[in-house]
Design an enzyme around this catalytic site. Sequence first.
Site, PDB file in Angstrom:
ATOM      1  N   ASP A 181      87.951  37.905  30.393  1.00  0.00           N
ATOM      2  CA  ASP A 181      86.902  37.180  29.668  1.00  0.00           C
ATOM      3  C   ASP A 181      86.636  37.841  28.323  1.00  0.00           C
ATOM      4  OD1 ASP A 181      84.092  35.818  29.302  1.00  0.00           O
ATOM      5  OD2 ASP A 181      85.043  34.843  31.000  1.00  0.00           O
TER       6      ASP A 181
ATOM      7  N   HIS B 223      79.505  36.451  27.563  1.00  0.00           N
ATOM      8  CA  HIS B 223      80.010  35.663  28.680  1.00  0.00           C
ATOM      9  C   HIS B 223      80.672  36.527  29.766  1.00  0.00           C
ATOM     10  CE1 HIS B 223      82.770  32.506  30.366  1.00  0.00           C
ATOM     11  NE2 HIS B 223      81.741  31.724  30.124  1.00  0.00           N
TER      12      HIS B 223
ATOM     13  N   SER C 203      81.705  28.466  34.538  1.00  0.00           N
ATOM     14  CA  SER C 203      81.902  29.881  34.188  1.00  0.00           C
ATOM     15  C   SER C 203      81.192  30.819  35.145  1.00  0.00           C
ATOM     16  CB  SER C 203      81.324  30.155  32.800  1.00  0.00           C
ATOM     17  OG  SER C 203      82.149  29.675  31.807  1.00  0.00           O
TER      18      SER C 203
END
Lengths: 462, 82
Positions: free
Chosen positions: A153, A193, A383
């Site tokens: 990520d 994220h 996600s």
Amino acid sequence: MRVLVQLRPSPDVVAAVADPAVTATAADVVNGLPGVLLDPTFTPVAVPRPLPARAGGDPLSLNQPLIFSMAPRDASVLVRGEIADDEVSTRLALLPGRDGVVGVYADPVIQSSLTCGGDGPVGDWRDVRRLLAVERLHAEGYDGSGVALAVTDTGVNEPHVKAALGSDFVLDRERSWSPDGVPGRPGEFDVDHGTMCAFDALLAAPKASVIDIPVLLSRRPGGSALDGLLSDAMAAFAHLRTVLDAQPAETRALVVTNSWGSFSPDWDFPPGHPGNYSDNPAHPFNLIVGSLAAAGADILFAAGNCGRECPDGRCSYPDRPITGANSHPAVVSVAGVDVTGERVGYSSQGPGRLADRKPDLAAYTHFAGSGAFGPGEPDSGTSAACPVAAGVVAAIRSRVPSTVLSPSDLRTLLMRSADDRGVLGYDYDYGYGVVNVPGIVEALRARASETRTADGSPWLAV
Amino acid sequence: MVLITVRLPRGATLDMALRELRLKKEEVDVGYGVVAIDPDHGLYGLRVSAMAAHRLTATPEAMDGPWADPKIEPMGPPGKDR
């Protein structure tokens, strides 16, 4: 898919259905329809026939004065049923004209308030832990111990994850990896994220060793079909293959969570082009995914945030938005549900482009969790759902290495034990259902009681 | 630079790839290196200049590609469109 089937049975049956004093059932109207699972709880409804109000009117036009005839010779009857998602087009084409069927219509779920992007959190991470039966999971020894959990990520911020969890976790610096040119050290990347993904994966597997793979920080130019970032993800997967191969067979356990994808066909060659990625199992990234899974890695991908009700603004595929490796047959493609068990409106729906039956299953998202996007902002998107599911897989792997239960068999177990949602059986919204930890634990127990290893010892000590 | 795939012996190195494919170092993304896609079957990936890829396509048995190398992005958080 849930459907309404319009039938024209004999006038006496229509009269009975239309008679409020009589309670008819679907079985009274039709003696079964091939490929349609009729709903016995739905009371058939008589539907009047529209007729021209004036003599000589067009019998097929609704744009004229009409009268509605409930006379038994005119009216029809609606019954409700389900058609398997992968059979819909065939059945819709073949059913009319058979057994009195006049038409088959979609019966969509009427819902005004699916959770969408921008909505506040629904529940919090404690709810997710409760729904995942984490206490039971840990009591059985499934806590992620000894399992390598790769988060591919934007990089992980270790102090933020620790603060949000309220506990330590293992960041495996030695086996972490960055693409060429990406500055920064494992666990020291900006809160973003990837930090959310790590937090969400650790909810079920707090003792897993997190491998930080900040592949999305690569700064190749992108914006064309030939100079993007997927090649860096390919290099990351090659690194993970070395991680996997270095593990002893008796404890082999690598779980890879991927909450990313490619949003636009403009960045790809078109389907049918030999270099295409989205629809092409022969693309090298799709090959390396299959190769890593065959070698024993559990690979999970987010299904995507292009659900019909409220797609992310970046979604550019006109249909079938689960593309490339996110739809690979050897991965678990994860849809999103909120803590009430309802699909979030942005969760991408199948079918997938590489494998038809995508997503595979659903996991929790849109809850107050890591706080990676600021106070009050939820851990959202598929996600978040993907690492939540990856955490469950990592927890299982702490007692069941991939040499004992292959990634393919574990995927089957996850699907068979999932809590079915939506229509009966598989559907393109929830896949096989919501990840169901008690069901998984029971399935592992059942398998353990039936199976012994080659040397006669129990497959799994229970 | 474009992404191509080549068949090389197990444990292949960049130097080996340069030699086998008759490539110069400046024609290859050296930082990217040679990536083992399926080491059991000798399949590797590398990034080469468009010119080099074009030259290699003259001997199609030497390579496959160029392959799409699309931009990838985090899936979330989802936008606020409803």
